[in-house]
Enzyme design. Structure first.
Site, mmCIF file in Angstrom:
data_model
loop_
_atom_site.group_PDB
_atom_site.id
_atom_site.type_symbol
_atom_site.label_atom_id
_atom_site.label_comp_id
_atom_site.label_asym_id
_atom_site.label_seq_id
_atom_site.Cartn_x
_atom_site.Cartn_y
_atom_site.Cartn_z
ATOM 1 N N CYS A 243 0.688 -1.420 0.218
ATOM 2 C CA CYS A 243 0.135 -0.103 -0.331
ATOM 3 C C CYS A 243 0.633 0.720 0.091
ATOM 4 O O CYS A 243 1.994 0.806 0.062
ATOM 5 C CB CYS A 243 -1.125 0.065 1.058
ATOM 6 N N ARG B 230 3.193 0.341 -5.435
ATOM 7 C CA ARG B 230 2.846 -0.119 -3.934
ATOM 8 C C ARG B 230 1.551 -1.239 -3.829
ATOM 9 O O ARG B 230 1.529 -2.053 -3.155
ATOM 10 C CB ARG B 230 3.028 1.010 -3.011
ATOM 11 N N TRP C 240 -2.601 -2.658 -1.625
ATOM 12 C CA TRP C 240 -2.670 -3.857 -1.665
ATOM 13 C C TRP C 240 -3.131 -4.665 -0.724
ATOM 14 O O TRP C 240 -2.612 -4.665 0.122
ATOM 15 C CB TRP C 240 -1.350 -3.933 -2.271
ATOM 16 N N ASN D 82 -0.696 2.262 5.765
ATOM 17 C CA ASN D 82 -0.377 0.885 5.071
ATOM 18 C C ASN D 82 0.394 0.211 6.276
ATOM 19 O O ASN D 82 1.130 0.695 7.381
ATOM 20 C CB ASN D 82 1.282 1.425 4.193
ATOM 21 N N GLY D 83 0.878 -0.930 5.738
ATOM 22 C CA GLY D 83 0.905 -2.388 6.769
ATOM 23 C C GLY D 83 0.223 -3.593 7.840
ATOM 24 O O GLY D 83 -0.543 -3.402 6.957
ATOM 25 N N GLU E 246 16.134 -16.408 -13.011
ATOM 26 C CA GLU E 246 16.001 -14.876 -13.462
ATOM 27 C C GLU E 246 15.018 -14.670 -14.461
ATOM 28 O O GLU E 246 13.728 -13.963 -14.383
ATOM 29 C CB GLU E 246 16.986 -14.332 -12.691
ATOM 30 N N LYS F 137 10.643 -13.151 -14.429
ATOM 31 C CA LYS F 137 10.743 -12.456 -15.214
ATOM 32 C C LYS F 137 9.309 -12.384 -15.820
ATOM 33 O O LYS F 137 8.717 -11.796 -16.062
ATOM 34 C CB LYS F 137 11.508 -11.771 -16.104
ATOM 35 N N GLU G 108 6.052 -13.581 -14.208
ATOM 36 C CA GLU G 108 5.466 -11.925 -13.283
ATOM 37 C C GLU G 108 4.822 -11.259 -14.226
ATOM 38 O O GLU G 108 4.209 -11.165 -13.274
ATOM 39 C CB GLU G 108 6.436 -11.572 -12.477
ATOM 40 N N HIS H 38 16.568 -36.098 -14.990
ATOM 41 C CA HIS H 38 16.297 -36.674 -13.453
ATOM 42 C C HIS H 38 14.898 -36.770 -13.162
ATOM 43 O O HIS H 38 14.041 -36.819 -13.019
ATOM 44 C CB HIS H 38 17.531 -36.519 -12.882
ATOM 45 N N LYS I 9 5.592 -3.326 -6.030
ATOM 46 C CA LYS I 9 7.170 -2.921 -6.272
ATOM 47 C C LYS I 9 7.436 -3.846 -4.505
ATOM 48 O O LYS I 9 8.710 -4.229 -4.632
ATOM 49 C CB LYS I 9 6.890 -1.647 -6.265
HETATM 50 O O1 M6R Z 1 12.754 -5.009 -3.036
HETATM 51 P P1 M6R Z 1 12.917 -5.651 -2.474
HETATM 52 O O2 M6R Z 1 14.761 -5.915 -3.602
HETATM 53 O O3 M6R Z 1 13.925 -7.024 -1.880
HETATM 54 O O4 M6R Z 1 12.548 -7.040 -3.397
HETATM 55 C C1 M6R Z 1 11.910 -8.766 -3.813
HETATM 56 C C2 M6R Z 1 11.536 -9.041 -4.888
HETATM 57 O O5 M6R Z 1 9.694 -8.967 -3.943
HETATM 58 C C3 M6R Z 1 11.964 -8.800 -6.038
HETATM 59 O O6 M6R Z 1 12.445 -9.244 -6.432
HETATM 60 C C4 M6R Z 1 10.342 -9.457 -6.675
HETATM 61 O O7 M6R Z 1 10.478 -10.741 -6.975
HETATM 62 C C5 M6R Z 1 10.151 -8.829 -8.509
HETATM 63 N N1 M6R Z 1 8.919 -8.449 -9.303
HETATM 64 C C6 M6R Z 1 10.519 -9.382 -9.647
HETATM 65 O O8 M6R Z 1 10.712 -8.883 -10.623
#
Ligand code: M6R
Length: 606
Positions: free
Chosen positions: A2, A27, A75, A99-100, A479, A483, A486, A502, A601
């Site tokens: 949030c 956020r 969120w 937020n929290g 990675e 990417k 997501e 395997h 984010k």
């Molecule tokens: O802000 P942070 O680097 O701690 O965030 C960690 C993950 O939430 C972040 O890298 C997430 O996996 C991304 N959406 C990936 O693209």
């Protein structure tokens, strides 16, 4: 997660509050709302969905002229992402944004129900507004103090009291809250971009501090109402950084910013033939005693950590363990006094990573944070910080932040190796020279964008994808796969190329897409053999290798050749085509690239 904002000042608060919220949409974007204070009342407008839905609703109504408002973009954690559960939330005299997560909200709710409070929403936040209303007897500081003393969990709160005009109150614990200090106007926000259009001066609100914002003053007091002197900081980046600058998405812009981000990360630390920087609070004497390193992070940052393990172990010979923060914090990790815990986080606010940091600190283990967002919670609480200087990253899918995290791990490892005399001068010189070439190598790869788009056109209709690689390439495969999934919602899986046989290979059938990452020349032939194994089972392979690779074009119809440096540094640039590939696939599918569903984010909840 949030995002919360507040505006009080000389201008119309609605425009400023909405503008702030737009910059915090990264956020969370399940719902949004604002509360406007006017002469006789506080008006709340809320909508389900993104800020643009809220703006549409506001455009339809005539709002009172006002200079004081709070706002929220959500969120969802507790309660469905609907209009009812959207913030601001009001209970009689108190209207607030949060937020929290309030962990003991169920217990508090029962106590309040016994006092005849009834609840309209399913949120944990309504418990906070009810509790504060219950304690409010014309003394706002006392009401805030009594409320937060009962709260367990995390909160950043922007608060309006019905009968206190032209004043916003704010308090925070374990969720970021920043006060922007302008001229005849002041701001409240979860993150700096919300007000950077208007002021670069800010104060970070810490635990047990209450902020009282008026048009022409900001007062920070302790829980007893006693003023606290706080340092006003200044942001050193500008508004341009927060714009898309002609790119269709932040993600694409941020991919293209990687050469510059790397330069900023290297600046003054990486010289032509040497590394030269100090670690705050971490003297050579302490570095010499390190027996083991634990890298703790989440998501993309954890993938950078996996690459970091290989880098650190190769250069310093110190053993490294990598763990995702959500596991580390609950597994009672074995930590010894001479260990080092490295936390990696773009936002510096990820709840699990922050909790892991606190665990390490509680056990008196030295913590080094690799963080992008300046003055974020992790950056402030770690014993030592290495800022990556990627600049603000808005797209949920992390790109430039990853590259600089990996770069940071090269720099830190080279520096450790140099300090510990584990590297010869010649070798250090070679690595530094090659690292200095990275920004221009990435620029060359960015020129392959159209070629990568053409490959995306071949694969974007697929429902499943596999990414394979060995060693460092496996980390890149992880990675690349994250990417892709997501942002494009295509199911994808990364597999160590040698492990396919395997089990996973049974999933390969005619036309199954397999992206083969093959940057490591030393094991290239092994990876190629694995690629051929899937081709012979019908897979549609896209091979990413370097320009020196000899490929039998009969077998490999789709391949991309990148510039060659040395195997050890390949992670810094082999990631770029994988990012572009994911971007184009998602774009061709018409996905919401910068704000993928269900994600945010900053993951400030566990
Ligand atoms: O802000 P942070 O680097 O701690 O965030 C960690 C993950 O939430 C972040 O890298 C997430 O996996 C991304 N959406 C990936 O693209």
């Amino acid at each position: 997660m949030c995002g919360i904002v507040g505006y009080i000042g000389k201008n119309n608060c609605v425009k400023y509050t909405l503008d702030g919220l737009k910059h915090l949409e990264y956020r969370g974007y399940d719902s949004a709302g604002i509360a406007i204070q006017n002469k006789n009342s506080i008006k709340i407008i809320k909508e389900c969905g993104k800020i643009k839905e809220l703006i549409k609703s506001i455009e339809k109504i005539k709002l009172p002229e006002s200079n004081c408002a709070i706002g929220h973009t959500r969120w969802a954690t507790h309660g469905k992402p609907n209009k009812l559960n959207a913030h601001p939330i009001r209970t009689n005299t108190v209207t607030l944004v949060h937020n929290g997560v309030i962990e003991n909200h169920e217990i508090l709710k029962k106590e309040l129900e016994n006092k005849n409070y009834s609840f309209k929403t399913q949120t944990d936040t309504e418990v906070v507004s009810a509790l504060m209303d219950n304690y409010y007897k014309k003394d706002p500081i006392k009401a805030i103090e009594k409320t937060i003393t009962k709260l367990e969990g995390s909160y950043a709160l922007g608060i309006l009291f019905k009968d206190i005009k032209d004043t916003i109150f704010a308090v925070a614990k374990n969720s970021p809250l920043i006060i922007g200090i302008g001229e005849d106007e002041n701001f409240l926000a979860s993150d700096i971009p919300a007000f950077i259009n208007h002021t670069k001066n800010y104060i970070i609100l810490e635990k047990d501090e209450i902020a009282i914002l008026k048009k022409d003053s900001v007062k920070i007091v302790n829980l007893k109402g006693k003023p606290i002197g706080k340092k006003v900081e200044t942001v050193n980046w500008n508004l341009e950084t927060t714009k898309k600058n002609g790119f269709s998405h932040y993600m694409l812009k941020e991919i293209f910013e990687q050469p510059e981000a790397l330069k900023r990360c290297f600046n003054k630390r990486l010289l032509k033939t040497n590394v030269n920087f100090e670690f705050e609070n971490l003297p050579l004497e302490k570095i010499k005693t390190i027996k083991k390193i634990h890298i703790v992070a989440c998501g993309t940052a954890m993938h950078a950590g996996l690459i970091g393990k290989s880098i650190i172990e190769k250069l310093t010979k110190i053993p490294v363990e990598v763990e995702v923060a959500s596991e580390f914090r609950y597994k009672d990790p074995i930590l010894n006094a001479d260990d080092l815990v490295i936390l990696i986080s773009q936002s510096g606010e990820t709840a699990d990573t922050l909790a892991a940091l606190k665990l390490a600190k509680k056990r008196k283990i030295f913590t080094l944070a690799i963080v992008n967002v300046v003055a974020s919670s992790i950056a402030r609480q770690a014993d030592s910080v290495f800022y990556t200087w990627a600049g603000p990253e808005f797209a949920v899918a992390s790109t430039k932040a990853f590259t600089v995290q990996v770069a940071a791990l090269y720099l830190i490892s080279l520096n450790f190796a140099k300090m510990l005399k584990k590297i010869k001068q010649e070798e250090l010189k070679k690595y530094c020279e090659l690292l200095n070439e990275m920004p221009s190598i990435i620029k060359k790869i960015l020129k392959l964008n159209d070629e990568i788009l053409n490959y995306a056109k071949i694969f974007y209709k697929d429902k499943n994808m596999f990414f394979i690689g060995r060693g460092l390439d496996y980390c890149l495969a992880l990675e690349g796969s994250l990417k892709l999934k997501e942002i494009s919602y295509i199911h994808s899986e990364a597999c160590k190329a040698g492990e396919l046989k395997h089990g996973t290979i049974s999933l390969i059938e005619k036309n199954t897409p397999v992206i083969v990452v093959a940057s490591q020349n030393e094991i290239f032939s092994k990876t190629l053999t694995n690629a051929k194994e899937v081709i012979s089972r019908g897979a549609n392979v896209f091979l990413i290798c370097d320009e020196t690779a000899e490929i039998d074009e009969k077998n490999f119809k789709h391949f991309l050749k990148l510039p060659k440096t040395i195997d050890f540094l390949a992670p810094l640039y082999f990631i770029v085509p994988l990012q572009l590939f994911a971007y184009h696939v998602a774009n061709l599918k018409g996905c919401n690239i910068d704000k993928p569903r269900n994600l945010a984010k900053s993951v400030t909840v566990e």
